[in-house]
Design a protein around this motif. Structure first.
Motif, PDB file in Angstrom:
ATOM      1  N   PHE A 175      73.359  64.094  66.511  1.00 39.19           N
ATOM      2  CA  PHE A 175      74.073  65.272  66.978  1.00 39.19           C
ATOM      3  C   PHE A 175      75.250  65.558  66.066  1.00 39.19           C
ATOM      4  O   PHE A 175      75.907  64.648  65.571  1.00 39.19           O
ATOM      5  CB  PHE A 175      74.572  65.051  68.413  1.00 39.19           C
ATOM      6  N   GLY A 176      75.528  66.852  65.844  1.00 45.06           N
ATOM      7  CA  GLY A 176      76.660  67.265  65.040  1.00 45.06           C
ATOM      8  C   GLY A 176      77.959  67.154  65.828  1.00 45.06           C
ATOM      9  O   GLY A 176      77.955  66.880  67.033  1.00 45.06           O
ATOM     10  N   GLU A 177      79.062  67.386  65.151  1.00 46.00           N
ATOM     11  CA  GLU A 177      80.373  67.306  65.791  1.00 46.00           C
ATOM     12  C   GLU A 177      80.510  68.282  66.949  1.00 46.00           C
ATOM     13  O   GLU A 177      81.218  68.017  67.916  1.00 46.00           O
ATOM     14  CB  GLU A 177      81.476  67.566  64.762  1.00 46.00           C
ATOM     15  N   ASN A 178      79.838  69.427  66.866  1.00 42.22           N
ATOM     16  CA  ASN A 178      79.905  70.421  67.931  1.00 42.22           C
ATOM     17  C   ASN A 178      78.892  70.164  69.047  1.00 42.22           C
ATOM     18  O   ASN A 178      78.761  70.964  69.963  1.00 42.22           O
ATOM     19  CB  ASN A 178      79.704  71.822  67.348  1.00 42.22           C
ATOM     20  N   GLY A 179      78.171  69.065  68.966  1.00 44.58           N
ATOM     21  CA  GLY A 179      77.198  68.702  69.997  1.00 44.58           C
ATOM     22  C   GLY A 179      75.799  69.217  69.747  1.00 44.58           C
ATOM     23  O   GLY A 179      74.873  68.911  70.492  1.00 44.58           O
ATOM     24  N   ALA A 180      75.609  70.015  68.691  1.00 46.43           N
ATOM     25  CA  ALA A 180      74.282  70.543  68.383  1.00 46.43           C
ATOM     26  C   ALA A 180      73.373  69.418  67.887  1.00 46.43           C
ATOM     27  O   ALA A 180      73.809  68.539  67.145  1.00 46.43           O
ATOM     28  CB  ALA A 180      74.387  71.623  67.307  1.00 46.43           C
ATOM     29  N   GLN A 181      72.118  69.461  68.320  1.00 48.84           N
ATOM     30  CA  GLN A 181      71.179  68.436  67.886  1.00 48.84           C
ATOM     31  C   GLN A 181      70.765  68.686  66.443  1.00 48.84           C
ATOM     32  O   GLN A 181      70.455  69.809  66.047  1.00 48.84           O
ATOM     33  CB  GLN A 181      69.941  68.414  68.776  1.00 48.84           C
ATOM     34  N   LEU A 182      70.797  67.632  65.656  1.00 47.42           N
ATOM     35  CA  LEU A 182      70.368  67.658  64.262  1.00 47.42           C
ATOM     36  C   LEU A 182      68.988  67.019  64.168  1.00 47.42           C
ATOM     37  O   LEU A 182      68.460  66.530  65.161  1.00 47.42           O
ATOM     38  CB  LEU A 182      71.362  66.879  63.397  1.00 47.42           C
ATOM     39  N   GLY A 183      68.426  66.976  62.988  1.00 50.10           N
ATOM     40  CA  GLY A 183      67.147  66.307  62.788  1.00 50.10           C
ATOM     41  C   GLY A 183      67.251  64.834  63.157  1.00 50.10           C
ATOM     42  O   GLY A 183      68.296  64.207  62.973  1.00 50.10           O
ATOM     43  N   SER A 184      66.194  64.293  63.694  1.00 50.85           N
ATOM     44  CA  SER A 184      66.172  62.875  64.081  1.00 50.85           C
ATOM     45  C   SER A 184      65.960  61.990  62.870  1.00 50.85           C
ATOM     46  O   SER A 184      65.482  62.442  61.833  1.00 50.85           O
ATOM     47  CB  SER A 184      65.054  62.628  65.094  1.00 50.85           C
ATOM     48  N   CYS A 185      66.307  60.713  63.014  1.00 52.24           N
ATOM     49  CA  CYS A 185      66.027  59.712  61.979  1.00 52.24           C
ATOM     50  C   CYS A 185      64.811  58.916  62.422  1.00 52.24           C
ATOM     51  O   CYS A 185      64.774  58.388  63.533  1.00 52.24           O
ATOM     52  CB  CYS A 185      67.228  58.785  61.782  1.00 52.24           C
ATOM     53  N   TYR A 186      63.806  58.855  61.559  1.00 51.10           N
ATOM     54  CA  TYR A 186      62.564  58.159  61.849  1.00 51.10           C
ATOM     55  C   TYR A 186      62.432  56.954  60.929  1.00 51.10           C
ATOM     56  O   TYR A 186      62.786  57.006  59.762  1.00 51.10           O
ATOM     57  CB  TYR A 186      61.361  59.086  61.641  1.00 51.10           C
ATOM     58  N   ARG A 187      61.901  55.869  61.480  1.00 47.86           N
ATOM     59  CA  ARG A 187      61.601  54.674  60.685  1.00 47.86           C
ATOM     60  C   ARG A 187      60.431  53.971  61.359  1.00 47.86           C
ATOM     61  O   ARG A 187      60.165  54.176  62.537  1.00 47.86           O
ATOM     62  CB  ARG A 187      62.814  53.749  60.585  1.00 47.86           C
ATOM     63  N   THR A 188      59.737  53.159  60.575  1.00 47.43           N
ATOM     64  CA  THR A 188      58.665  52.382  61.187  1.00 47.43           C
ATOM     65  C   THR A 188      59.294  51.348  62.108  1.00 47.43           C
ATOM     66  O   THR A 188      60.441  50.934  61.905  1.00 47.43           O
ATOM     67  CB  THR A 188      57.770  51.705  60.130  1.00 47.43           C
ATOM     68  N   ALA A 189      58.572  50.942  63.126  1.00 48.11           N
ATOM     69  CA  ALA A 189      59.089  50.022  64.134  1.00 48.11           C
ATOM     70  C   ALA A 189      59.622  48.758  63.488  1.00 48.11           C
ATOM     71  O   ALA A 189      59.013  48.214  62.560  1.00 48.11           O
ATOM     72  CB  ALA A 189      58.002  49.692  65.153  1.00 48.11           C
TER      73      ALA A 189
END
Length: 118
Positions: A75-89
């Motif tokens: 989430f950004g400083e203003n609370g807006a959702q940003l792109g997620s971070c993905y990784r293998t388990a």
């Protein structure tokens, strides 16, 4: 995505993955190995793979449900959702070896490349 039957064509993980799931998993595994994961939107992944955002959402949900991929919302400083971070388990970069991750140009141009046709 479903657990494969004993006589089915499952990969090393015991899952039957769709072509798009394999592409996503290869890409995320490659980014996990190189950078610890990838932070992007589902739209970015859709553009990268040439698929619809809803298809990407379904595939990521299945990969997460089956424990192959982890996602962390940002989430950004203003609370807006940003792109997620993905990784293998577990940060593992192991993925089914049915294709390769290649780099064309810069790191932002990394693509998942499959060997099969659809």
């Amino acid at each position: 995505m479903t657990r494969a039957k004993a006589d089915g064509g499952a990969g090393a993980h015991g899952f039957h993955l769709t072509k798009t799931q394999r592409e996503l998993l290869r890409y995320i595994a490659g980014e996990t190995a190189l950078n610890g994961g990838v932070c992007c939107t589902k739209r970015d992944l859709a553009d990268l793979t040439g698929r619809n955002v809803k298809t990407i959402d379904r595939c990521l949900s299945a990969l997460r449900r089956d424990g192959l991929v982890e996602a962390e919302m940002r989430f950004g400083e203003n609370g807006a959702q940003l792109g997620s971070c993905y990784r293998t388990a577990n940060g593992s970069a192991r993925a089914p070896t049915v294709g390769r991750v290649t780099t064309e140009g810069s790191d932002s141009a990394r693509k998942a490349v499959g060997n099969e046709t659809n």
